[in-house]
Design a protein around this motif. Structure first.
Motif, mmCIF file in Angstrom:
data_model
loop_
_atom_site.group_PDB
_atom_site.id
_atom_site.type_symbol
_atom_site.label_atom_id
_atom_site.label_comp_id
_atom_site.label_asym_id
_atom_site.label_seq_id
_atom_site.Cartn_x
_atom_site.Cartn_y
_atom_site.Cartn_z
ATOM 1 N N ASN A 190 0.895 -1.154 -0.027
ATOM 2 C CA ASN A 190 -0.024 0.110 -0.072
ATOM 3 C C ASN A 190 0.913 1.214 0.065
ATOM 4 N N SER A 191 1.313 1.515 -1.037
ATOM 5 C CA SER A 191 2.055 2.782 -1.230
ATOM 6 C C SER A 191 1.535 4.202 -0.840
ATOM 7 N N ALA A 192 0.029 4.216 -1.237
ATOM 8 C CA ALA A 192 -0.316 5.426 -0.892
ATOM 9 C C ALA A 192 -0.457 5.712 0.546
ATOM 10 N N SER A 193 -0.668 4.343 1.430
ATOM 11 C CA SER A 193 -0.492 4.746 2.975
ATOM 12 C C SER A 193 0.888 5.149 3.160
ATOM 13 N N ARG A 194 1.762 4.642 2.894
ATOM 14 C CA ARG A 194 3.229 5.237 3.082
ATOM 15 C C ARG A 194 3.262 6.463 2.502
ATOM 16 N N LYS A 195 3.082 7.056 1.575
ATOM 17 C CA LYS A 195 3.077 8.264 1.372
ATOM 18 C C LYS A 195 2.208 9.342 2.263
ATOM 19 N N LEU A 196 1.167 8.811 2.587
ATOM 20 C CA LEU A 196 0.526 9.734 3.545
ATOM 21 C C LEU A 196 1.148 9.562 4.934
ATOM 22 N N LEU A 197 1.675 8.800 5.417
ATOM 23 C CA LEU A 197 2.401 8.641 6.659
ATOM 24 C C LEU A 197 3.569 9.534 6.570
ATOM 25 N N GLU A 198 4.114 9.399 5.624
ATOM 26 C CA GLU A 198 5.663 10.387 5.540
ATOM 27 C C GLU A 198 5.084 11.828 5.104
ATOM 28 N N ARG A 199 3.849 11.987 4.716
ATOM 29 C CA ARG A 199 3.502 13.574 4.543
ATOM 30 C C ARG A 199 3.139 14.036 5.820
ATOM 31 N N LEU A 200 2.502 13.140 6.599
ATOM 32 C CA LEU A 200 2.002 13.666 8.087
ATOM 33 C C LEU A 200 3.330 13.565 9.085
ATOM 34 N N GLY A 201 4.481 13.335 8.879
ATOM 35 C CA GLY A 201 5.501 13.512 9.506
ATOM 36 C C GLY A 201 5.911 12.142 10.236
ATOM 37 N N PHE A 202 5.246 11.028 9.814
ATOM 38 C CA PHE A 202 5.699 9.710 10.560
ATOM 39 C C PHE A 202 7.115 9.438 10.062
ATOM 40 N N GLN A 203 7.914 8.819 10.663
ATOM 41 C CA GLN A 203 9.262 8.174 10.343
ATOM 42 C C GLN A 203 9.319 6.988 10.230
ATOM 43 N N TYR A 204 9.953 6.122 9.370
ATOM 44 C CA TYR A 204 10.113 4.703 9.091
ATOM 45 C C TYR A 204 10.854 4.232 10.470
ATOM 46 N N THR A 205 10.553 3.260 11.137
ATOM 47 C CA THR A 205 11.506 2.885 12.348
ATOM 48 C C THR A 205 11.583 1.147 11.957
ATOM 49 N N HIS A 206 10.656 0.654 11.512
ATOM 50 C CA HIS A 206 10.975 -1.142 11.343
ATOM 51 C C HIS A 206 10.120 -1.794 10.526
ATOM 52 N N ASP A 207 10.215 -2.926 10.288
ATOM 53 C CA ASP A 207 9.061 -3.756 9.932
ATOM 54 C C ASP A 207 8.471 -4.595 11.017
ATOM 55 N N GLU A 208 7.268 -4.495 11.123
ATOM 56 C CA GLU A 208 6.621 -5.329 12.305
ATOM 57 C C GLU A 208 5.611 -6.231 11.949
ATOM 58 N N TYR A 209 5.618 -7.539 12.332
ATOM 59 C CA TYR A 209 4.861 -8.663 11.906
ATOM 60 C C TYR A 209 3.417 -8.398 12.378
ATOM 61 N N TYR A 210 2.436 -8.607 11.413
ATOM 62 C CA TYR A 210 1.025 -8.248 11.547
ATOM 63 C C TYR A 210 0.347 -9.395 11.183
ATOM 64 N N PRO A 211 -0.047 -9.978 12.403
ATOM 65 C CA PRO A 211 -0.809 -11.378 12.264
ATOM 66 C C PRO A 211 -1.997 -11.563 11.306
ATOM 67 N N PRO A 212 -2.838 -10.481 11.269
ATOM 68 C CA PRO A 212 -4.201 -10.591 10.306
ATOM 69 C C PRO A 212 -3.760 -10.667 8.888
ATOM 70 N N THR A 213 -2.766 -10.312 8.322
ATOM 71 C CA THR A 213 -2.167 -10.479 7.082
ATOM 72 C C THR A 213 -1.011 -11.549 6.812
ATOM 73 N N GLY A 214 -0.370 -11.803 7.979
ATOM 74 C CA GLY A 214 0.636 -12.731 7.959
ATOM 75 C C GLY A 214 1.794 -12.361 7.173
#
Length: 143
Positions: free
Chosen positions: A105-129
C-alpha cells in the motif's frame, strides 16, 4: 476497507462483530477507538480513522485510517488523519504515535510520510501474515 488489513481482504460477519466489540471496549477502557468518517455534504460513509493503545506505559498510541476504495485519493484520509493527530496530541496527550501499513500500500506510506511519520522497522501483523513497514510520529506536522 479490509483489502490491506486481512490476509484474504475480507472479513466474516463474526469478525466484524468482534472488531466492533473490541473498539467499544477500547473506548471504555482507554478513551480511544476507530470512529466512522462520513462525507459531509451527502452524509455518505467513507471509512474510519482512530487510535488504539499500543504502548500505554510510554504514552504511545497506534494510529490508523481506512477508507472505502471509491474514496481513495480525494484527500479524506489526510483530513481525518490530521484531526486524529490533533486529538492525540491535545486531548489525550500522546507522547508518540505508531502506524504501519501493508507492504503493497504505497498510498498509505506516502500519507504517513506527509504527516511526518518516520520509518522505524518492519513489524509482523498477524491478520495479514506479513511484516508491515512501521512508523513513529514524535512531533505533529505543522498546520
Amino acid at each position: 476497507m479490509t483489502r490491506y488489513i486481512s490476509a484474504d481482504g475480507k472479513w466474516t460477519e463474526k469478525e466484524v462483530k468482534d472488531r466492533l466489540l473490541k473498539e467499544i471496549a477500547q473506548y471504555q477502557n482507554h478513551g480511544v477507538q476507530y470512529c466512522p468518517i462520513f462525507e459531509a455534504k451527502q452524509n455518505v460513509f467513507i471509512g474510519c480513522c482512530g487510535l488504539r493503545p499500543y504502548d500505554l506505559e510510554n504514552g504511545v498510541y497506534e494510529f490508523g485510517c481506512h477508507l472505502v476504495r471509491s474514496m481513495w485519493g480525494k484527500g479524506y484520509a489526510s483530513e481525518a488523519a490530521m484531526a486524529m493527530i490533533d486529538y492525540a496530541c491535545k486531548d489525550i496527550k500522546a507522547n508518540k504515535l505508531f502506524a504501519g501499513h501493508h507492504p503493497q500500500n504505497s498510498a498509505s506510506r506516502k500519507l504517513l510520510e506527509r504527516l511526518g511519520f518516520q520509518y522505524t522497522h518492519d513489524e509482523y501483523y498477524p491478520p495479514t501474515g506479513l511484516h508491515h513497514p512501521s512508523y513513529e510520529l514524535k512531533q505533529p506536522p505543522a498546520q
